[in-house]
Write a protein that holds these residues in place. Structure first.
Motif, PDB file in Angstrom:
ATOM      1  N   UNK A 294      46.494  14.561 -11.416  1.00  0.00           N
ATOM      2  CA  UNK A 294      47.842  14.218 -11.884  1.00  0.00           C
ATOM      3  C   UNK A 294      47.802  13.065 -12.880  1.00  0.00           C
ATOM      4  N   UNK A 295      46.930  12.090 -12.648  1.00  0.00           N
ATOM      5  CA  UNK A 295      46.823  10.949 -13.570  1.00  0.00           C
ATOM      6  C   UNK A 295      46.331  11.431 -14.931  1.00  0.00           C
ATOM      7  N   UNK A 296      45.347  12.317 -14.927  1.00  0.00           N
ATOM      8  CA  UNK A 296      44.805  12.806 -16.199  1.00  0.00           C
ATOM      9  C   UNK A 296      45.841  13.625 -16.985  1.00  0.00           C
ATOM     10  N   UNK A 297      46.791  14.226 -16.283  1.00  0.00           N
ATOM     11  CA  UNK A 297      47.839  14.970 -16.974  1.00  0.00           C
ATOM     12  C   UNK A 297      48.941  14.056 -17.504  1.00  0.00           C
ATOM     13  N   UNK A 298      48.914  12.793 -17.072  1.00  0.00           N
ATOM     14  CA  UNK A 298      49.896  11.834 -17.561  1.00  0.00           C
ATOM     15  C   UNK A 298      50.883  11.428 -16.498  1.00  0.00           C
TER      16      UNK A 298
ATOM     17  N   UNK B 140      35.160   2.312 -16.271  1.00  0.00           N
ATOM     18  CA  UNK B 140      34.382   3.473 -16.689  1.00  0.00           C
ATOM     19  C   UNK B 140      35.178   4.370 -17.637  1.00  0.00           C
ATOM     20  N   UNK B 141      36.527   4.377 -17.502  1.00  0.00           N
ATOM     21  CA  UNK B 141      37.373   5.181 -18.389  1.00  0.00           C
ATOM     22  C   UNK B 141      37.220   4.717 -19.834  1.00  0.00           C
ATOM     23  N   UNK B 142      37.181   3.415 -20.038  1.00  0.00           N
ATOM     24  CA  UNK B 142      37.068   2.868 -21.396  1.00  0.00           C
ATOM     25  C   UNK B 142      35.720   3.241 -21.998  1.00  0.00           C
ATOM     26  N   UNK B 143      34.639   3.130 -21.199  1.00  0.00           N
ATOM     27  CA  UNK B 143      33.321   3.518 -21.707  1.00  0.00           C
ATOM     28  C   UNK B 143      33.285   5.012 -22.039  1.00  0.00           C
ATOM     29  N   UNK B 144      33.824   5.837 -21.132  1.00  0.00           N
ATOM     30  CA  UNK B 144      33.828   7.285 -21.367  1.00  0.00           C
ATOM     31  C   UNK B 144      34.579   7.635 -22.644  1.00  0.00           C
ATOM     32  N   UNK B 145      35.748   7.038 -22.812  1.00  0.00           N
ATOM     33  CA  UNK B 145      36.570   7.353 -23.973  1.00  0.00           C
ATOM     34  C   UNK B 145      35.897   6.890 -25.272  1.00  0.00           C
ATOM     35  N   UNK B 146      35.275   5.721 -25.247  1.00  0.00           N
ATOM     36  CA  UNK B 146      34.594   5.215 -26.437  1.00  0.00           C
ATOM     37  C   UNK B 146      33.431   6.133 -26.822  1.00  0.00           C
ATOM     38  N   UNK B 147      32.684   6.602 -25.822  1.00  0.00           N
ATOM     39  CA  UNK B 147      31.595   7.536 -26.106  1.00  0.00           C
ATOM     40  C   UNK B 147      32.134   8.861 -26.644  1.00  0.00           C
ATOM     41  N   UNK B 148      33.267   9.315 -26.107  1.00  0.00           N
ATOM     42  CA  UNK B 148      33.864  10.566 -26.574  1.00  0.00           C
ATOM     43  C   UNK B 148      34.304  10.462 -28.034  1.00  0.00           C
ATOM     44  N   UNK B 149      34.852   9.305 -28.415  1.00  0.00           N
ATOM     45  CA  UNK B 149      35.274   9.097 -29.802  1.00  0.00           C
ATOM     46  C   UNK B 149      34.054   9.121 -30.729  1.00  0.00           C
ATOM     47  N   UNK B 150      32.966   8.452 -30.332  1.00  0.00           N
ATOM     48  CA  UNK B 150      31.752   8.477 -31.151  1.00  0.00           C
ATOM     49  C   UNK B 150      31.200   9.894 -31.262  1.00  0.00           C
ATOM     50  N   UNK B 151      31.181  10.586 -30.121  1.00  0.00           N
ATOM     51  CA  UNK B 151      30.628  11.943 -30.122  1.00  0.00           C
ATOM     52  C   UNK B 151      31.448  12.877 -30.998  1.00  0.00           C
ATOM     53  N   UNK B 152      32.774  12.705 -31.014  1.00  0.00           N
ATOM     54  CA  UNK B 152      33.638  13.567 -31.815  1.00  0.00           C
ATOM     55  C   UNK B 152      33.444  13.341 -33.310  1.00  0.00           C
ATOM     56  N   UNK B 153      32.951  12.178 -33.691  1.00  0.00           N
ATOM     57  CA  UNK B 153      32.778  11.850 -35.112  1.00  0.00           C
ATOM     58  C   UNK B 153      31.306  11.710 -35.494  1.00  0.00           C
ATOM     59  N   UNK B 154      30.426  12.341 -34.728  1.00  0.00           N
ATOM     60  CA  UNK B 154      29.006  12.106 -34.905  1.00  0.00           C
ATOM     61  C   UNK B 154      28.513  12.491 -36.298  1.00  0.00           C
ATOM     62  N   UNK B 155      28.996  13.615 -36.840  1.00  0.00           N
ATOM     63  CA  UNK B 155      28.498  14.052 -38.132  1.00  0.00           C
ATOM     64  C   UNK B 155      28.985  13.152 -39.269  1.00  0.00           C
ATOM     65  N   UNK B 156      30.263  12.744 -39.206  1.00  0.00           N
ATOM     66  CA  UNK B 156      30.788  11.852 -40.248  1.00  0.00           C
ATOM     67  C   UNK B 156      30.083  10.491 -40.203  1.00  0.00           C
ATOM     68  N   UNK B 157      29.819   9.992 -38.991  1.00  0.00           N
ATOM     69  CA  UNK B 157      29.190   8.678 -38.867  1.00  0.00           C
ATOM     70  C   UNK B 157      27.747   8.696 -39.375  1.00  0.00           C
ATOM     71  N   UNK B 158      27.057   9.800 -39.147  1.00  0.00           N
ATOM     72  CA  UNK B 158      25.670   9.878 -39.617  1.00  0.00           C
ATOM     73  C   UNK B 158      25.598   9.853 -41.139  1.00  0.00           C
TER      74      UNK B 158
ATOM     75  N   UNK C 187      43.561  16.016 -24.176  1.00  0.00           N
ATOM     76  CA  UNK C 187      42.307  16.739 -24.391  1.00  0.00           C
ATOM     77  C   UNK C 187      41.154  15.763 -24.583  1.00  0.00           C
ATOM     78  N   UNK C 188      41.418  14.669 -25.289  1.00  0.00           N
ATOM     79  CA  UNK C 188      40.375  13.665 -25.510  1.00  0.00           C
ATOM     80  C   UNK C 188      39.934  13.029 -24.194  1.00  0.00           C
ATOM     81  N   UNK C 189      40.910  12.685 -23.343  1.00  0.00           N
ATOM     82  CA  UNK C 189      40.590  12.074 -22.051  1.00  0.00           C
ATOM     83  C   UNK C 189      39.824  13.051 -21.172  1.00  0.00           C
ATOM     84  N   UNK C 190      40.287  14.300 -21.094  1.00  0.00           N
ATOM     85  CA  UNK C 190      39.608  15.284 -20.256  1.00  0.00           C
ATOM     86  C   UNK C 190      38.198  15.565 -20.786  1.00  0.00           C
ATOM     87  N   UNK C 191      38.061  15.587 -22.082  1.00  0.00           N
ATOM     88  CA  UNK C 191      36.749  15.794 -22.682  1.00  0.00           C
ATOM     89  C   UNK C 191      35.800  14.654 -22.323  1.00  0.00           C
TER      90      UNK C 191
END
Length: 1185
Positions: free
Chosen positions: A451-455, A644-662, A712-716
């Motif tokens: 329920x929390x993840x759904x908002x 842990x939520x903040x770490x997970x989300x930060x890693x997800x943001x990096x992973x989503x932009x991996x090609x542009x960042x490289x 979707x970003x949080x669940x990912x």
């Protein structure tokens, strides 16, 4: 020490008898000491260390034996021959004659045992020895630890472990001692001894090391060494304890709070391990309580009482869930063995009934707990049910009845087409409350997380934040606290309130709630109240952004308690002045990025992006980089699942932009990519009106970017990086905390050195080493106490240069190690004098700048500066009982007045100065030469000098120094005589000192006769009785006073050729100076006439043109000792000129000091308490034998 009599089976095995009589035997352990023993002694000493037998037995002991018996009883042991000899002599003088009276051996044995136990009881009573839970074996190990490493009694041993220490490629088997402030190792193998001492505060890295040769090892790193220990019987226990002690040291460096032992622990049980100390149990209990509080988000002062395995009946699944019950002072908690299956928090303030239910085969040993909101919890399979119920009942009786009522979570929105999603969310949460309960006692399961993840619905967000963060518990147990804090903080201003006022209008300026005074006022009250609650944090940037969001969803008081939970528990050390917590988590994030996105890590490190993004993302929980309606979803998850939520989300943001960042070439391009991505994170379920994000306004370049759904970003992030566990994060935090805090300490050191290097002649390396020693002295006082509170010596709000301060006792230790004049028995009094001189503000502390100023003069000053410092150290008034605080040099000028005009000063010592400078020191300019130049130079030079004096008004002039009276002169002579011990030119220096002393004595006598003559001339006619007294005084003055005779004879007597005859002492130069002095003293100046005035017990010369107010200011008593002459005095010019006549003294004071050698010696001879640790330090290992 005397010990309770204990029977010994083999009296002669491994022991050597040194003394014996019919009843007692004094023995020494084989292998102890340097003499005798041979190979057998070496083997015994080695076995003692390896088998830990040396911890149980001291090297000396006394045995009792009746003449006709084979039984022996140990009645005393000692670590030194002196102590055991005192006990032996006491027995011979007090016991032998008495024992000879008895006829029965049993009566003798009973008497001896009773007498020894009586001595022990009397000693404990007289020395206020408190009972403790430590076993005898551990007490003996503690005694050995203090003896081996020179530690004071205040240094508490926590535990010790058998292990090997790798010295090069050779392992040394021995014992690792872990105390509150130090890690120590000792080994003695076949005559070779190894000692190692490392302060926890100096450790930069502590980790387990695993290699093929050393599968289980611990590596301890400092700034200069790496130490590896291996072959542990229980490496996990050792490493956890070392981690905990290092954490305590880092906390002390961070906020200056020392370790305080918990005295409320339960007594040691008989079945407990024999080697566990009370302090080890205290630390174990602390570690368990910390994990317990973190798991259930409980207040930081909650202490775990115990835990037990059990089952919990869950009505929603109709099953018994296996898990653990935790009981503390105010809470009963439960967590399932399977993660996230079920957890429960029951505050005792909510409990109404605790009772034992009927036991059966299906439900053995059940306990039923009922709460005020009509919920009943059934626990079963409890091992010690009766004790548990009694314990909970005891806590219930201590629980206050006054609590805050919980309100129902009903939501605030009605169903409509536009708000259908929000309505469905509310209904889902209401159904959840119906099934799993509502409020703090709710069953928390995987469905809650879903329920929390759904908002969280807008209307329930504030209440659920309170619930999940644990802030609801602190608010319920502190009714009225916030209102009282607001009232006390109103109208008070400090640095924190100034910063708050500056940032108020920068807090979500785009939100309507903070575009009016109502929202701004509420934000001001919450931030100010917290700054007064926690002055160590006060206020930090980013707190305003987070607090403004809290106020949008919670009432003022609720927002305050949410801020408390955030700053003090969920984001520890994030919002202090150095944002240590955020820097620590930045390091953790780098480790996680290396593990989870390795292909991106090297690129991000090269660009330096991780350090930039992590601070802004973590400090504000993404609120400053995401659109508001999306960022609050992140806050929802954060309050439920933690960091842990903040770490997970930060890693997800990096992973989503991996090609542009490289493909990025610099950090600016990478930040643009990430910024545009976060700007387009949307929340389509939000019912809030769209709020233009300030960050997007600044970074938008008009190009379209695909939208990213926040859910979707949080669940990912949970799907890809949800394996990150809280305990792993805490382990990483410990590692990074060591690195961050030590980096901050190194930065502080560099800033201090950079600030002060232009003010002194010391080099950068020398200043860094001196700062380390200065800080170490401060830390030592924090460890073992001192004459003042450590918190008074360390103020983080001050500039770096003035943060650490030391008192007089600590300064004495550094004075002996570092200062060139620290010789002889007069070292401590001289250190106190210098400390009082350096303490400019008179607060009984000196900072590092003041310390360096004093040391710089002694090491790099010229002859005049050194002599001036020596003179000023002795011209200070003595501290009396009425003067509790030391006087500064500035205050000393109120006691003395310089009565000599420039002309008179010139005429007094003209010949002496010229002769001395021609002979020995042509480059040294005194204050007298300045006067001569002023009188003889052209007018323009005179006016330039006056202008220069005005522009540097604070520069002290030589002629402004107060005069030295007879008592102070005696102390100065003592200092000079003690200063030259162990100097190669000792005899020449003593002879020169004797000559200078005689010279100054006669100068003072001549000046005194002149003073008495002038007083008789001006005052005799008005008072015949006073005139008669003056005549007697002149007759008395024909011979030196007793105090001065002591200086001439007593101080000089230990050394040959120290004083010479009158003819030898008065050479041509001295005679000429006396002649000039006498002639010049009796030449009155019409324009600046001197006259005599009696002031209390002292007599001084004052100028006739001074007003009465100026005279009154100088009426101070000089505290002369009995036998000292109040009229006798000399000036600094006279002292300087006399010293310049002796080449030996000139060479001594002009000789530069080798500071590097003194610093090296100070590092090796580390002051530990009141004892000198002569062979070990954290800088090097001492290997002997």
């Amino acid at each position: 020490m005397w010990v309770s009599p204990e029977e010994v089976l083999l009296a002669g095995a491994l022991w050597i008898t040194e003394r014996a009589n019919p009843y007692f035997i004094l023995q020494k352990r084989k292998g102890h000491g340097g003499e005798g023993g041979g190979l057998a002694g070496l083997l015994v000493g080695t076995l003692d260390v390896v088998l830990d037998s040396s911890a149980r037995m001291a090297p000396y002991r006394i045995l009792y034996q009746t003449p006709d018996s084979l039984s022996y009883w140990i009645i005393a042991h000692a670590t030194s021959r002196k102590e055991i000899t005192e006990h032996w002599e006491w027995l011979e003088h007090n016991m032998l004659q008495t024992l000879s009276i008895f006829e029965n051996e049993n009566d003798i044995t009973t008497f001896v045992k009773g007498k020894v136990q009586g001595i022990i009881a009397e000693y404990n009573k007289n020395h206020d020895v408190k009972e403790d839970d430590d076993t005898d074996k551990f007490k003996e190990a503690s005694s050995k630890f203090r003896k081996l490493f020179g530690m004071p009694d205040e240094e508490k041993l926590v535990n010790y472990y058998s292990c090997s220490y790798w010295k090069g490629k050779v392992p040394r088997q021995g014992w690792l001692y872990l105390s509150i402030n130090h890690l120590c190792f000792y080994s003695y193998l076949l005559g070779k001894e190894v000692k190692l001492v490392v302060r926890w505060a100096d450790i930069t890295q502590l980790e387990k090391s695993a290699t093929l040769l050393l599968p289980d090892g611990i590596k301890v790193s400092t700034r200069s060494h790496e130490h590896v220990f291996s072959v542990f019987l229980n490496i996990n226990e050792t490493f956890k304890l070392a981690e905990q002690l290092a954490n305590i040291a880092m906390r002390q460096l961070l906020d200056n709070k020392g370790f305080e032992e918990d005295r409320s622990l339960p007594k040691l049980k008989k079945k407990s391990p024999t080697k566990v100390s009370a302090l080890k149990r205290d630390l174990d209990a602390r570690a368990k309580s910390e994990r317990y509080r973190a798991l259930f988000r409980l207040p930081k002062d909650e202490k775990l009482d115990g835990h037990t395995d059990c089952t919990l009946w869950t009505p929603f699944s109709k099953t018994h869930i296996l898990g653990q019950m935790f009981v503390s002072t105010n809470y009963i908690c439960f967590t399932s063995k399977e993660e996230m299956q079920c957890s429960l928090i029951i505050p005792l303030r909510e409990v109404t009934i605790v009772e034992k239910a009927d036991s059966s085969n299906v439900l053995p040993s059940p306990v039923s707990i009922s709460t005020k909101n009509r919920m009943t919890f059934l626990f079963a399979n409890l091992k010690d049910r009766d004790f548990l119920v009694q314990r909970i009942s005891d806590f219930l009786q201590q629980t206050p009845s006054k609590t805050c009522l919980e309100r129902e979570l009903t939501g605030s929105l009605n169903s409509s087409d536009d708000e259908a999603k929000e309505f469905l969310k509310e209904q889902a949460w209401k159904n959840h409350f119906t099934e799993f309960g509502q409020g703090v006692c709710m069953y928390r399961t995987e469905k809650t997380k879903e329920l929390v993840l759904k908002g969280i619905p807008e209307g329930m967000r504030g209440d659920l934040w309170l619930l999940f963060s644990g802030a609801i518990n602190e608010m319920a147990t502190h009714p009225g606290y916030y209102e009282d804090l607001v009232e006390r903080s109103m109208g008070k201003y400090n640095l924190a309130t100034e910063e708050i006022e500056r940032d108020l209008h920068r807090s979500l300026p785009e939100h309507p709630a903070f575009q009016n005074e109502i929202g701004i006022a509420a934000l001001r009250r919450v931030l100010t109240a917290y700054a007064f609650r926690n002055p160590n944090i006060g206020y930090c940037q980013a707190m305003n952004i987070v607090t403004s969001v809290l106020l949008l969803y919670a009432k003022e008081e609720e927002a305050f308690w949410l801020l408390v939970a955030l700053c003090e528990r969920m984001l520890p050390d994030y919002y202090n002045t150095r944002v240590v917590g955020a820097l620590v988590d930045q390091g953790v994030f780098e480790e996680l990025a290396r593990e989870y996105v390795p292909e991106l890590y090297d690129c991000m490190q090269d660009l330096g992006v991780i350090s930039t993004i992590s601070l802004s993302w973590f400090l504000t929980l993404f609120l400053s980089v995401m659109p508001f309606e999306s960022a609050v979803v992140v806050v929802d998850c954060f309050f439920f699942d933690g960091i842990k939520v903040i770490f997970q989300l930060a890693l997800a943001v990096l992973h989503a932009n991996i090609h542009q960042l490289l493909g990025c070439k610099d950090d600016g391009e990478a930040m643009t990519v990430l910024g545009r991505y976060l700007d387009n994170v949307t929340n389509k379920d939000s019912t809030l009106p769209p709020i233009q994000h300030l960050h997007s306004l600044l970074t938008d370049n008009g190009e379209p970017h695909p939208e990213v759904d926040i859910f979707k970003l949080v669940r990912n992030s949970y799907e890809k990086f949800g394996s990150i566990r809280a305990d792993v994060i805490e382990q990483m935090r410990f590692k990074q905390r060591l690195r961050v805090i030590q980096t901050i300490e190194d930065t502080t050191k560099r800033n201090v050195v950079r600030t002060i290097v232009t003010e002194t002649a010391f080099g950068i390396d020398e200043l860094e080493e001196l700062f380390v020693l200065f800080k170490a002295e401060h830390l030592t006082s924090c460890y073992w106490g001192g004459s003042s509170n450590p918190t008074e010596r360390h103020d983080p709000s001050l500039p770096y240069l003035e943060q650490y301060r030391i008192d007089a006792e600590q300064f004495k230790g550094l004075f002996k190690l570092l200062f060139p004049w620290a010789n002889g028995a007069h070292s401590d009094p001289l250190a106190v004098r210098l400390f009082r001189l350096l303490d400019h503000n008179g607060d009984a502390f000196i900072n590092f700048r003041e310390f360096i100023n004093g040391l710089g003069v002694l090491c790099h000053g010229d002859l005049t500066e050194k002599l001036k410092l020596l003179y000023k150290m002795h011209v200070l008034p003595e501290v009396t009982s009425e003067q509790e605080e030391p006087d500064s040099a500035f205050e000393a000028t109120q006691y003395f007045f310089e009565d000599m005009t420039p002309e008179t000063s010139m005429s007094k010592c003209f010949t002496t100065v010229n002769t001395a400078h021609e002979r020995f020191s042509p480059n040294c300019k005194s204050g007298l030469e300045t006067i001569l130049l002023k009188l003889n130079a052209p007018d323009y030079r005179h006016y330039l000098k006056l202008w220069n004096q005005d522009s540097k008004s604070k520069t002290e002039r030589t002629k402004d120094l107060p005069k030295l009276n007879q008592t102070q002169f005696i102390e100065l002579c003592k200092t000079l005589y003690s200063m030259f011990s162990e100097d190669p030119a000792e005899q020449q220096l003593y002879h020169a000192t004797a000559t200078v002393t005689s010279l100054l004595l006669e100068m003072g006598e001549v000046g005194k006769l002149f003073c008495a003559t002038r007083r008789d001339h001006q005052c005799g006619d008005r008072d015949p009785e006073l005139s008669e007294v003056r005549q007697q005084g002149r007759r008395r003055n024909e011979e030196p006073s007793p105090a001065l005779q002591d200086i001439k004879l007593d101080d000089a007597s230990p050394k040959s050729a120290m004083l010479t005859s009158d003819d030898e002492a008065k050479d041509d130069t001295s005679v000429s100076s006396y002649s000039v002095l006498s002639a010049g003293s009796h030449e009155p100046d019409d324009n600046n006439k001197l006259r005599c005035e009696d002031i209390a017990d002292d007599t001084v010369l004052v100028r006739s043109d001074e007003g009465d107010e100026d005279k009154k200011k100088k009426k101070k008593n000089c505290h002369a000792e009995p036998g000292a002459d109040e009229d006798w005095a000399i000036t600094f010019e006279q002292f300087l000129a006399s010293v310049l006549t002796e080449q030996a003294l000139v060479l001594y004071f002009e000789k530069p000091a080798d500071m590097s050698a003194r610093i090296t010696n100070a590092k090796n001879v580390r002051q530990v308490g009141r004892k000198a640790l002569l062979s070990v330090s954290d800088y090097e290992i001492s290997l002997s034998g």
